[in-house]
Motif scaffolding. Structure first.
Motif, PDB file in Angstrom:
ATOM      1  N   ARG A  68       0.851  -1.198   0.000  1.00 33.70           N
ATOM      2  CA  ARG A  68       0.000   0.000   0.000  1.00 33.70           C
ATOM      3  C   ARG A  68       0.883   1.242   0.000  1.00 33.70           C
ATOM      4  O   ARG A  68       1.074   1.886   1.033  1.00 33.70           O
ATOM      5  N   PRO A  69       1.446   1.587  -1.156  1.00 32.99           N
ATOM      6  CA  PRO A  69       2.345   2.740  -1.214  1.00 32.99           C
ATOM      7  C   PRO A  69       1.589   4.050  -1.075  1.00 32.99           C
ATOM      8  O   PRO A  69       0.364   4.105  -1.196  1.00 32.99           O
ATOM      9  N   ALA A  70       2.335   5.109  -0.832  1.00 34.79           N
ATOM     10  CA  ALA A  70       1.747   6.436  -0.694  1.00 34.79           C
ATOM     11  C   ALA A  70       1.074   6.862  -1.990  1.00 34.79           C
ATOM     12  O   ALA A  70       1.509   6.509  -3.087  1.00 34.79           O
ATOM     13  N   THR A  71      -0.004   7.631  -1.854  1.00 33.00           N
ATOM     14  CA  THR A  71      -0.703   8.148  -3.029  1.00 33.00           C
ATOM     15  C   THR A  71      -0.141   9.497  -3.462  1.00 33.00           C
ATOM     16  O   THR A  71      -0.327   9.905  -4.604  1.00 33.00           O
ATOM     17  N   PHE A  72       0.536  10.190  -2.553  1.00 31.66           N
ATOM     18  CA  PHE A  72       1.115  11.496  -2.872  1.00 31.66           C
ATOM     19  C   PHE A  72       2.479  11.275  -3.510  1.00 31.66           C
ATOM     20  O   PHE A  72       3.381  10.709  -2.897  1.00 31.66           O
ATOM     21  N   ASP A  73       2.640  11.703  -4.756  1.00 32.60           N
ATOM     22  CA  ASP A  73       3.875  11.391  -5.476  1.00 32.60           C
ATOM     23  C   ASP A  73       4.753  12.607  -5.746  1.00 32.60           C
ATOM     24  O   ASP A  73       5.808  12.472  -6.352  1.00 32.60           O
ATOM     25  N   ARG A  74       4.349  13.789  -5.283  1.00 34.69           N
ATOM     26  CA  ARG A  74       5.187  14.972  -5.494  1.00 34.69           C
ATOM     27  C   ARG A  74       6.096  15.188  -4.285  1.00 34.69           C
ATOM     28  O   ARG A  74       6.073  16.216  -3.620  1.00 34.69           O
ATOM     29  N   THR A  75       6.897  14.201  -3.984  1.00 39.19           N
ATOM     30  CA  THR A  75       7.762  14.244  -2.817  1.00 39.19           C
ATOM     31  C   THR A  75       8.995  13.396  -3.069  1.00 39.19           C
ATOM     32  O   THR A  75       8.971  12.470  -3.888  1.00 39.19           O
ATOM     33  N   ILE A  76      10.078  13.705  -2.356  1.00 38.33           N
ATOM     34  CA  ILE A  76      11.294  12.906  -2.475  1.00 38.33           C
ATOM     35  C   ILE A  76      11.211  11.640  -1.639  1.00 38.33           C
ATOM     36  O   ILE A  76      12.053  10.754  -1.759  1.00 38.33           O
ATOM     37  N   VAL A  77      10.193  11.536  -0.793  1.00 40.19           N
ATOM     38  CA  VAL A  77      10.061  10.378   0.086  1.00 40.19           C
ATOM     39  C   VAL A  77       9.668   9.151  -0.733  1.00 40.19           C
ATOM     40  O   VAL A  77       8.722   9.207  -1.523  1.00 40.19           O
ATOM     41  N   PRO A  78      10.361   8.020  -0.579  1.00 37.18           N
ATOM     42  CA  PRO A  78       9.976   6.805  -1.309  1.00 37.18           C
ATOM     43  C   PRO A  78       8.529   6.422  -1.019  1.00 37.18           C
ATOM     44  O   PRO A  78       8.085   6.474   0.132  1.00 37.18           O
ATOM     45  N   LYS A  79       7.791   6.027  -2.051  1.00 36.87           N
ATOM     46  CA  LYS A  79       6.366   5.745  -1.892  1.00 36.87           C
ATOM     47  C   LYS A  79       6.116   4.564  -0.967  1.00 36.87           C
ATOM     48  O   LYS A  79       5.058   4.458  -0.349  1.00 36.87           O
ATOM     49  N   GLU A  80       7.088   3.650  -0.863  1.00 36.54           N
ATOM     50  CA  GLU A  80       6.874   2.471  -0.029  1.00 36.54           C
ATOM     51  C   GLU A  80       7.315   2.666   1.422  1.00 36.54           C
ATOM     52  O   GLU A  80       7.097   1.791   2.268  1.00 36.54           O
ATOM     53  N   LEU A  81       7.934   3.809   1.741  1.00 35.86           N
ATOM     54  CA  LEU A  81       8.382   4.057   3.113  1.00 35.86           C
ATOM     55  C   LEU A  81       7.181   4.303   4.016  1.00 35.86           C
ATOM     56  O   LEU A  81       6.289   5.087   3.689  1.00 35.86           O
ATOM     57  N   ASP A  82       7.154   3.642   5.172  1.00 35.61           N
ATOM     58  CA  ASP A  82       6.030   3.817   6.085  1.00 35.61           C
ATOM     59  C   ASP A  82       6.513   3.916   7.520  1.00 35.61           C
ATOM     60  O   ASP A  82       7.695   3.745   7.817  1.00 35.61           O
ATOM     61  N   ILE A  83       5.564   4.220   8.424  1.00 30.00           N
ATOM     62  CA  ILE A  83       5.860   4.299   9.850  1.00 30.00           C
ATOM     63  C   ILE A  83       4.710   3.655  10.614  1.00 30.00           C
ATOM     64  O   ILE A  83       3.551   3.710  10.180  1.00 30.00           O
ATOM     65  N   LEU A  84       5.027   3.026  11.733  1.00 30.05           N
ATOM     66  CA  LEU A  84       4.043   2.285  12.523  1.00 30.05           C
ATOM     67  C   LEU A  84       3.368   3.204  13.543  1.00 30.05           C
ATOM     68  O   LEU A  84       4.037   3.943  14.270  1.00 30.05           O
TER      69      LEU A  84
END
Length: 268
Positions: free
Chosen positions: A68-84
């Motif tokens: 479930r990657p991030a939907t916001f793609d205008r960022t340098i943050v990898p889409k698959e990076l998450d936090i608990l």
């Protein structure tokens, strides 16, 4: 930025503002950490003095969530990076119903803040501690409302496992970090303290079907900013949580053109 770049940034964050875990070099390989953006402000919020506080720790556990990657793609943050994150039980005395990092008070058997944070995370969420790579500790922060002195511990979830809910954490979920930086999902949560007739506010995030606000949101806000991952957002979009029940849907944000972006409680 790839995941190894994000991990390098997290290591640089801890190296710059806190204490790096001495074992990380032996447990994970990362590319050299680049310099973080310069900031005029220091790491902590000044949240007030404490009287005989109890020590506590929380775990900022980052990892890779491929399903479930991030939907916001205008960022340098990898889409698959998450936090608990967890949602605290309504039966708890301190901060019932709030979304928080896993963590809790230090016990006599805990050697340090990192041991405490990992132990509490296992107890609350079922996360296997052998899959966690501690990156290090950020400076301790006061939490006057419950009289805790809290040390944020940054960790990397190298080997994720299935999570569980418990009596303390009635919901356990992973949030894409890319969604946390999405300006459309950022608001200011405000509340009125009736006893003192004061209005206070904190940064907030409308993610995971709920509202992340208060102490947890303040840490997230500061970490994203110091890492250089934050996107500009408008703090004049307000959600009043004075009478909000955490079991109910999140109220709609209202635009308040008079709200001051620097009104966050204790913000230096």
């Amino acid at each position: 930025m790839q995941l190894d770049g994000a991990l390098a940034d997290l290591l640089a964050l801890v190296h710059t503002y806190g204490v790096v875990d001495p074992d990380i070099a032996h447990r994970v390989t990362v590319s050299p950490a680049a310099a973080l953006p310069e900031h005029d402000e220091t790491w902590p919020y000044d949240l007030g003095a404490l009287q005989n506080p109890r020590d506590a720790s929380v775990l900022l556990l980052f990892g890779s969530m491929d399903d479930r990657p991030a939907t916001f793609d205008r960022t340098i943050v990898p889409k698959e990076l998450d936090i608990l994150l967890t949602q605290r039980s309504l039966a708890l005395r301190n901060h019932p119903g709030q979304v928080s990092f896993p963590g809790g008070g230090q016990e006599p058997a805990d050697d340090d803040a990192t041991v405490c944070a990992v132990r509490e995370t296992q107890e609350e969420t079922g996360v296997d501690p052998t899959g966690i790579v501690p990156i290090g500790q950020l400076p301790t922060l006061p939490l006057p409302i419950s009289n805790f002195r809290v040390t944020p511990v940054v960790g990397w979830w190298q080997h994720p496992n299935e999570m569980i809910t418990t009596e303390e954490a009635t919901r356990v979920f992973r949030v894409p970090v890319g969604d946390l930086v999405d300006p459309k999902l950022r608001v200011t949560a405000v509340a009125t303290d009736r006893s003192h007739k004061q209005r206070y506010g904190t940064p907030a995030f409308t993610v995971g079907g709920t509202l992340v606000w208060g102490f947890t949101a303040m840490i997230l806000d500061r970490v994203l900013e110091l890492l250089g991952w934050a996107e500009p957002w408008d703090p004049r979009y307000i959600i009043d949580i004075t009478n909000w029940d955490a079991t109910k849907p999140v109220p709609a944000a209202i635009f308040d053109h008079e709200h001051n972006a620097r009104d966050f409680t204790g913000r230096r």
